[in-house]
Design a protein around this motif. Structure first.
Motif, PDB file in Angstrom:
ATOM      1  N   ALA A 168     -31.377   1.414  18.188  1.00  0.00           N
ATOM      2  CA  ALA A 168     -29.971   1.935  18.399  1.00  0.00           C
ATOM      3  C   ALA A 168     -28.855   0.023  18.961  1.00  0.00           C
ATOM      4  CB  ALA A 168     -30.042   2.740  19.434  1.00  0.00           C
ATOM      5  N   ASN A 169     -29.372  -0.978  18.552  1.00  0.00           N
ATOM      6  CA  ASN A 169     -28.388  -1.749  19.231  1.00  0.00           C
ATOM      7  C   ASN A 169     -28.389  -2.490  17.742  1.00  0.00           C
ATOM      8  OD1 ASN A 169     -27.727  -1.365  21.213  1.00  0.00           O
ATOM      9  ND2 ASN A 169     -30.026  -1.696  22.032  1.00  0.00           N
ATOM     10  N   ASN A 170     -27.552  -3.836  17.888  1.00  0.00           N
ATOM     11  CA  ASN A 170     -26.968  -4.443  16.984  1.00  0.00           C
ATOM     12  C   ASN A 170     -27.951  -4.566  15.555  1.00  0.00           C
ATOM     13  OD1 ASN A 170     -24.260  -5.221  17.385  1.00  0.00           O
ATOM     14  ND2 ASN A 170     -25.212  -5.916  18.899  1.00  0.00           N
ATOM     15  N   SER A 171     -28.554  -5.228  16.102  1.00  0.00           N
ATOM     16  CA  SER A 171     -30.172  -5.631  14.701  1.00  0.00           C
ATOM     17  C   SER A 171     -30.484  -4.431  14.132  1.00  0.00           C
ATOM     18  CB  SER A 171     -31.291  -6.213  15.171  1.00  0.00           C
ATOM     19  OG  SER A 171     -31.369  -5.491  17.062  1.00  0.00           O
ATOM     20  N   ALA A 172     -30.332  -3.325  14.709  1.00  0.00           N
ATOM     21  CA  ALA A 172     -30.620  -1.851  13.692  1.00  0.00           C
ATOM     22  C   ALA A 172     -29.882  -1.382  12.834  1.00  0.00           C
ATOM     23  CB  ALA A 172     -31.244  -0.792  14.966  1.00  0.00           C
ATOM     24  N   ILE A 173     -28.550  -1.658  13.704  1.00  0.00           N
ATOM     25  CA  ILE A 173     -27.428  -0.621  13.138  1.00  0.00           C
ATOM     26  C   ILE A 173     -26.751  -1.644  11.909  1.00  0.00           C
ATOM     27  CG2 ILE A 173     -25.256  -0.302  13.349  1.00  0.00           C
ATOM     28  CD1 ILE A 173     -26.963   1.620  14.611  1.00  0.00           C
ATOM     29  N   ASP A 174     -27.273  -2.894  11.428  1.00  0.00           N
ATOM     30  CA  ASP A 174     -27.168  -3.763  11.286  1.00  0.00           C
ATOM     31  C   ASP A 174     -27.680  -3.218   9.829  1.00  0.00           C
ATOM     32  OD1 ASP A 174     -25.061  -5.000  11.956  1.00  0.00           O
ATOM     33  OD2 ASP A 174     -26.081  -6.895  12.610  1.00  0.00           O
ATOM     34  N   ALA A 175     -29.760  -3.655   9.799  1.00  0.00           N
ATOM     35  CA  ALA A 175     -30.752  -3.679   9.533  1.00  0.00           C
ATOM     36  C   ALA A 175     -30.404  -2.089   8.906  1.00  0.00           C
ATOM     37  CB  ALA A 175     -31.672  -2.909   9.929  1.00  0.00           C
ATOM     38  N   ALA A 176     -29.885  -0.896   8.787  1.00  0.00           N
ATOM     39  CA  ALA A 176     -29.445   0.535   8.148  1.00  0.00           C
ATOM     40  C   ALA A 176     -28.500  -0.161   7.168  1.00  0.00           C
ATOM     41  CB  ALA A 176     -28.851   1.665   9.581  1.00  0.00           C
ATOM     42  N   LEU A 177     -27.158  -0.270   7.708  1.00  0.00           N
ATOM     43  CA  LEU A 177     -26.682  -0.275   7.075  1.00  0.00           C
ATOM     44  C   LEU A 177     -26.679  -1.473   5.801  1.00  0.00           C
ATOM     45  CD1 LEU A 177     -23.124  -0.945   9.703  1.00  0.00           C
ATOM     46  CD2 LEU A 177     -23.140   1.460   7.778  1.00  0.00           C
ATOM     47  N   GLU A 178     -26.673  -1.994   6.274  1.00  0.00           N
ATOM     48  CA  GLU A 178     -26.794  -3.932   4.876  1.00  0.00           C
ATOM     49  C   GLU A 178     -28.491  -3.055   3.334  1.00  0.00           C
ATOM     50  OE1 GLU A 178     -28.281  -7.378   6.597  1.00  0.00           O
ATOM     51  OE2 GLU A 178     -26.557  -7.702   7.696  1.00  0.00           O
ATOM     52  N   THR A 179     -29.028  -2.108   4.773  1.00  0.00           N
ATOM     53  CA  THR A 179     -29.937  -1.657   3.496  1.00  0.00           C
ATOM     54  C   THR A 179     -29.528  -0.543   2.391  1.00  0.00           C
ATOM     55  OG1 THR A 179     -31.167  -0.838   5.162  1.00  0.00           O
ATOM     56  CG2 THR A 179     -32.422  -2.406   4.608  1.00  0.00           C
ATOM     57  N   TYR A 180     -29.308   0.024   3.389  1.00  0.00           N
ATOM     58  CA  TYR A 180     -28.154   0.896   2.586  1.00  0.00           C
ATOM     59  C   TYR A 180     -27.101   1.321   1.328  1.00  0.00           C
ATOM     60  CZ  TYR A 180     -23.770   4.408   2.072  1.00  0.00           C
ATOM     61  OH  TYR A 180     -23.073   4.883   1.652  1.00  0.00           O
ATOM     62  N   ARG A 181     -26.601  -0.082   1.228  1.00  0.00           N
ATOM     63  CA  ARG A 181     -25.781  -0.904   0.772  1.00  0.00           C
ATOM     64  C   ARG A 181     -26.192  -0.850  -0.615  1.00  0.00           C
ATOM     65  NH1 ARG A 181     -21.972  -1.221   5.084  1.00  0.00           N
ATOM     66  NH2 ARG A 181     -20.361   0.284   4.593  1.00  0.00           N
ATOM     67  N   LYS A 182     -27.946  -1.402  -0.488  1.00  0.00           N
ATOM     68  CA  LYS A 182     -28.798  -1.676  -1.544  1.00  0.00           C
ATOM     69  C   LYS A 182     -29.641  -0.368  -1.891  1.00  0.00           C
ATOM     70  CE  LYS A 182     -27.414  -6.639  -0.542  1.00  0.00           C
ATOM     71  NZ  LYS A 182     -27.008  -7.305  -1.756  1.00  0.00           N
ATOM     72  N   GLY A 183     -29.078   0.148  -2.152  1.00  0.00           N
ATOM     73  CA  GLY A 183     -29.543   1.818  -2.369  1.00  0.00           C
ATOM     74  C   GLY A 183     -30.766   2.384  -1.350  1.00  0.00           C
ATOM     75  N   ILE A 195     -25.693   6.084  19.311  1.00  0.00           N
ATOM     76  CA  ILE A 195     -25.803   4.520  19.400  1.00  0.00           C
ATOM     77  C   ILE A 195     -25.272   3.594  20.756  1.00  0.00           C
ATOM     78  CG2 ILE A 195     -24.709   2.887  17.784  1.00  0.00           C
ATOM     79  CD1 ILE A 195     -26.001   5.187  16.405  1.00  0.00           C
ATOM     80  N   GLY A 196     -26.366   2.268  20.474  1.00  0.00           N
ATOM     81  CA  GLY A 196     -26.265   2.016  21.581  1.00  0.00           C
ATOM     82  C   GLY A 196     -24.970   1.063  21.946  1.00  0.00           C
ATOM     83  N   SER A 197     -24.679   0.758  23.005  1.00  0.00           N
ATOM     84  CA  SER A 197     -23.100   0.766  23.625  1.00  0.00           C
ATOM     85  C   SER A 197     -22.524  -1.053  23.769  1.00  0.00           C
ATOM     86  CB  SER A 197     -23.533   0.981  25.423  1.00  0.00           C
ATOM     87  OG  SER A 197     -24.378  -0.381  26.072  1.00  0.00           O
ATOM     88  N   TYR A 198     -23.887  -1.761  23.019  1.00  0.00           N
ATOM     89  CA  TYR A 198     -24.163  -3.341  22.715  1.00  0.00           C
ATOM     90  C   TYR A 198     -23.197  -2.974  21.525  1.00  0.00           C
ATOM     91  CZ  TYR A 198     -25.226  -4.478  26.920  1.00  0.00           C
ATOM     92  OH  TYR A 198     -25.463  -4.423  28.958  1.00  0.00           O
ATOM     93  N   VAL A 199     -23.316  -2.931  20.757  1.00  0.00           N
ATOM     94  CA  VAL A 199     -22.642  -2.218  18.518  1.00  0.00           C
ATOM     95  C   VAL A 199     -21.854  -3.289  18.776  1.00  0.00           C
ATOM     96  CG1 VAL A 199     -22.376  -1.584  16.695  1.00  0.00           C
ATOM     97  CG2 VAL A 199     -24.343  -0.676  18.310  1.00  0.00           C
TER      98      VAL A 199
END
Length: 326
Positions: A168-183, A195-199
């Motif tokens: 739920a934190n930065n590393s997971a959210i970044d991975a989710a958004l970046e892979t989503y944008r690659k299809g 979602i994590g409070s440190y995002v």
């Protein structure tokens, strides 16, 4: 046997900062690093952006110039390499520390450090190993399969694939958004209810909107319970579900090498965070001559120490060592 005043374990930003302070104080030193220079940063996601500004990541009073408000991983790796060159730091890369023991009184109470390539006799040891080396495992069936990773690097690998991201934190959210944008077809699995409070504040609206529009599926109050070839099982409040899957990116967090710290004689708190015991003013542990620097000081609390607020450890440590050696 090579002899130095100080041996520093870890060639990350804080280990390098300790070396620079030692150099300025006229103390001999060597940095021993099991991987590449700034190994943790090197293993960060390729397109990662720091939360801190470039000024707060500076060491050795060397300016860190970035064209962006927040520097990225590639800029940081290049900056720290340039710093190592500027100070001609004495660094031994790809050399793993295997044993650290306090020598007898006949040797002046010094340390004997055995590595994969050499043996050193030193008067002081500084542990600046960070926390990125050992992932927190989910301990579920299939976690060791080749489609599972705890170290996300480049989103291109996941283009047009069915991806489950755990965390739920930065590393997971970044991975989710970046892979989503690659299809990729992305599903987030989050143990808590949000979602994590440190995002990062500039990322939060993005992930919330992608979830709201259904572009990224999320299961809150849920856990991944089993991974198999081609599918996973997710335990949700509504029961278990089977989901077709190609890759699992498990961003479940990391921890220091507690086993190594205990073998060195560092006292760890009997709590979930396992905070190591040290003197706040000198950073010295209960074993005289052994110091901690950087994010390793937080144990499992990886949101306590960062480059920007642990840079001061270098000056604290070298100031204390100088009063004893010089």
């Amino acid at each position: 046997m090579d002899k130095y005043d100080i041996l520093i374990v870890g060639a990350g930003p804080i280990g390098m900062a300790c070396a620079i302070e030692a150099q300025r104080a006229g103390l001999s030193y060597v940095i021993v690093e099991k991987g590449a220079l700034v190994n943790s940063l090197f293993n960060y996601p390729v397109f990662m952006t720091f939360f801190s500004t470039s000024q707060k990541l500076e060491i050795g009073e060397v300016p860190f110039v970035s064209i962006n408000p927040k520097p990225n991983r590639n800029e940081a790796v290049e900056y720290y390499r340039r710093v190592a060159e500027k100070f001609a730091l004495n660094i031994r890369l790809f050399e793993r520390v295997e044993l650290v023991e306090k020598s007898d009184v006949a040797l002046g109470g010094s340390f004997r450090v055995k590595t994969s390539k050499s043996t050193y006799q030193v008067r002081k040891v500084i542990i600046a190993t960070g926390f990125y080396d050992i992932p927190l495992l989910m301990n579920i069936p299939g976690e060791g399969l080749p489609q599972v990773t705890h170290y996300y690097k480049d989103p291109h690998l996941y283009a047009f694939q069915r991806v489950v991201v755990v965390g739920a934190n930065n590393s997971a959210i970044d991975a989710a958004l970046e892979t989503y944008r690659k299809g990729a077809q992305v599903t987030l699995v989050i143990r808590g209810g949000e979602i994590g409070s440190y995002v990062k504040y500039w990322v939060r609206p993005d992930i919330e909107n992608r979830i709201k529009e259904g572009a990224i599926k999320v299961y809150f109050h849920s856990e991944l319970t089993e991974i198999r070839e081609g599918e996973v099982t997710i335990h949700t409040p509504d029961g278990d579900i089977l989901l077709e899957n190609d890759f699992v990116i498990a961003m479940t967090g990391y921890q220091p090498d507690f086993g190594m710290l205990e073998r060195l004689g560092v006292q760890l708190a009997d709590t979930e965070k396992h905070e190591p015991a040290y003197n706040d003013e000198t950073m010295e542990t209960i074993l005289p001559g052994l110091y901690l620097a950087g994010v390793v000081c937080g144990g499992r609390d990886t949101h306590q120490w960062f480059i920007e607020n642990s840079r001061v450890h270098a000056a604290q440590i070298i100031r204390h060592i100088s009063t004893e050696i010089l």
